[in-house]
Enzyme design. Structure first.
Site, mmCIF file in Angstrom:
data_model
loop_
_atom_site.group_PDB
_atom_site.id
_atom_site.type_symbol
_atom_site.label_atom_id
_atom_site.label_comp_id
_atom_site.label_asym_id
_atom_site.label_seq_id
_atom_site.Cartn_x
_atom_site.Cartn_y
_atom_site.Cartn_z
ATOM 1 C CB ALA A 57 -0.911 0.016 1.217
ATOM 2 C CB THR A 58 1.404 4.077 -1.815
ATOM 3 O OG1 THR A 58 0.240 4.193 -2.655
ATOM 4 C CG2 THR A 58 2.377 3.086 -2.424
ATOM 5 C CB SER A 60 -2.269 9.285 -2.808
ATOM 6 O OG SER A 60 -2.880 8.079 -3.180
ATOM 7 C CG HIS A 65 -4.403 12.542 -0.176
ATOM 8 N ND1 HIS A 65 -3.266 12.279 0.557
ATOM 9 C CD2 HIS A 65 -4.966 11.321 -0.412
ATOM 10 C CE1 HIS A 65 -3.154 10.980 0.776
ATOM 11 N NE2 HIS A 65 -4.170 10.379 0.179
ATOM 12 C CB SER A 89 -1.579 6.677 5.957
ATOM 13 O OG SER A 89 -2.277 7.758 5.344
ATOM 14 C CG HIS A 111 -7.306 -5.430 1.378
ATOM 15 N ND1 HIS A 111 -6.503 -4.348 1.608
ATOM 16 C CD2 HIS A 111 -6.659 -6.186 0.451
ATOM 17 C CE1 HIS A 111 -5.424 -4.433 0.857
ATOM 18 N NE2 HIS A 111 -5.484 -5.543 0.152
#
Length: 225
Positions: A57-58, A60, A65, A89, A111
Site C-alpha cells: 500500500a501507499t 498518495s 488527496h 494511512s 482489507h
C-alpha cells in the site's frame, strides 16, 4: 505543478499546493491544514510524492488527496456521510472528516488488518483525529473494499484509493451512493492504463461517468492469503 509543491512543514506544503492551484478552495486548504501529514506518512511527509506504507500500500501524493477532496467537495457538507475505501494511512479519511463537520462521519475500509490498525493509530496522533475516533465520527473497519461498506450506506460521497479492475467493477459502489452523490475512483481499462473516474448519481438515480486524467494506483484487490 506537483513537483514544485514540496514543503518543509504542513503549512508550507498547503501554501505551495494552493499557490500551484492544486488546492483551489479555502475549505480544502483549511481541512488539509488541520490534519498534519506527518502523523500519517512514514517518511518525507511534506514532499508532494507518494510514500510506501508496506503491505503493498501507499499514501498518495498530497496533490492527489487535494484533487480528490476538491472533486468531492460539493457533496461534503456538514452532516454528510462519507466512505473512504483503501483508507491506508488514514490521512485522507481525516481530511474528509474535517470537511463534513459538524455532524458528519467517515468510514475508512481496509482489507488488511495491519493497515486498518495503522489508520486508526495514525488518526489518534492528532487532537482532532483522536476525538473523532473516540466518538465514532471516524471509523476504521476491515472489509473487501470492492463491496463498499453496506452498514453505513447510502453515502453522500465515496472515495476509492486503489484502482478498480474495470468500470463494471464499481457498480456496487455506485449503488451505495445517495441521490445525489458522487464517487471518485481510479479505474484500470482494458489497455492496462488507469484513469480517474468521477461518477455522479442525481436526485432521480440517473448516473453519469466522467473519465478524467491518467493515474497509477495499487490495485483494488482482496487481502493476500
Amino acid at each position: 505543478m506537483a513537483w514544485r509543491s514540496h514543503g518543509t512543514s504542513n503549512a508550507t506544503l498547503i501554501q505551495h499546493l494552493t499557490a500551484n492551484a492544486l488546492i483551489t478552495t479555502p475549505r480544502v486548504a483549511s481541512a488539509m491544514s488541520s490534519i498534519d501529514r506527518a502523523h500519517f506518512s512514514p517518511s518525507a511527509p511534506y514532499r508532494d510524492s507518494p510514500q510506501s506504507l508496506g503491505h503493498g500500500a501507499t499514501i498518495s501524493a498530497p496533490h492527489m488527496h487535494a484533487n480528490a477532496a476538491e472533486s468531492l467537495l460539493p457533496y461534503l457538507s456538514p452532516g454528510a456521510r462519507v466512505l473512504d475505501i483503501g483508507s491506508g494511512s488514514g490521512y485522507l479519511t481525516c481530511v474528509l472528516a474535517a470537511l463534513v463537520q459538524p455532524g458528519g462521519s467517515v468510514v475508512g475500509v481496509e482489507h488488511i488488518e495491519a493497515l486498518r490498525e495503522m489508520g486508526e493509530r495514525n488518526a489518534g496522533k492528532g487532537e482532532l483525529g483522536s476525538q473523532w475516533v473516540g466518538d465514532g465520527t471516524v471509523r476504521f473497519v476491515r472489509g473487501d473494499g470492492r463491496l463498499g461498506w453496506a452498514e453505513g450506506a447510502p453515502y453522500d460521497a465515496i472515495h476509492v484509493g486503489a484502482a478498480a479492475g474495470g468500470i463494471a467493477g464499481v457498480e456496487g459502489l455506485v449503488g451505495q451512493l445517495k441521490r445525489p452523490g458522487r464517487l471518485f475512483v481510479p479505474v484500470e481499462g482494458d489497455d492496462g492504463m488507469q484513469h480517474i473516474y468521477v461518477i455522479d448519481k442525481d436526485e432521480d438515480g440517473n448516473v453519469t461517468k466522467k473519465k478524467e486524467y491518467g493515474v497509477q494506483y495499487v490495485p483494488l484487490t482482496d487481502a493476500p492469503a
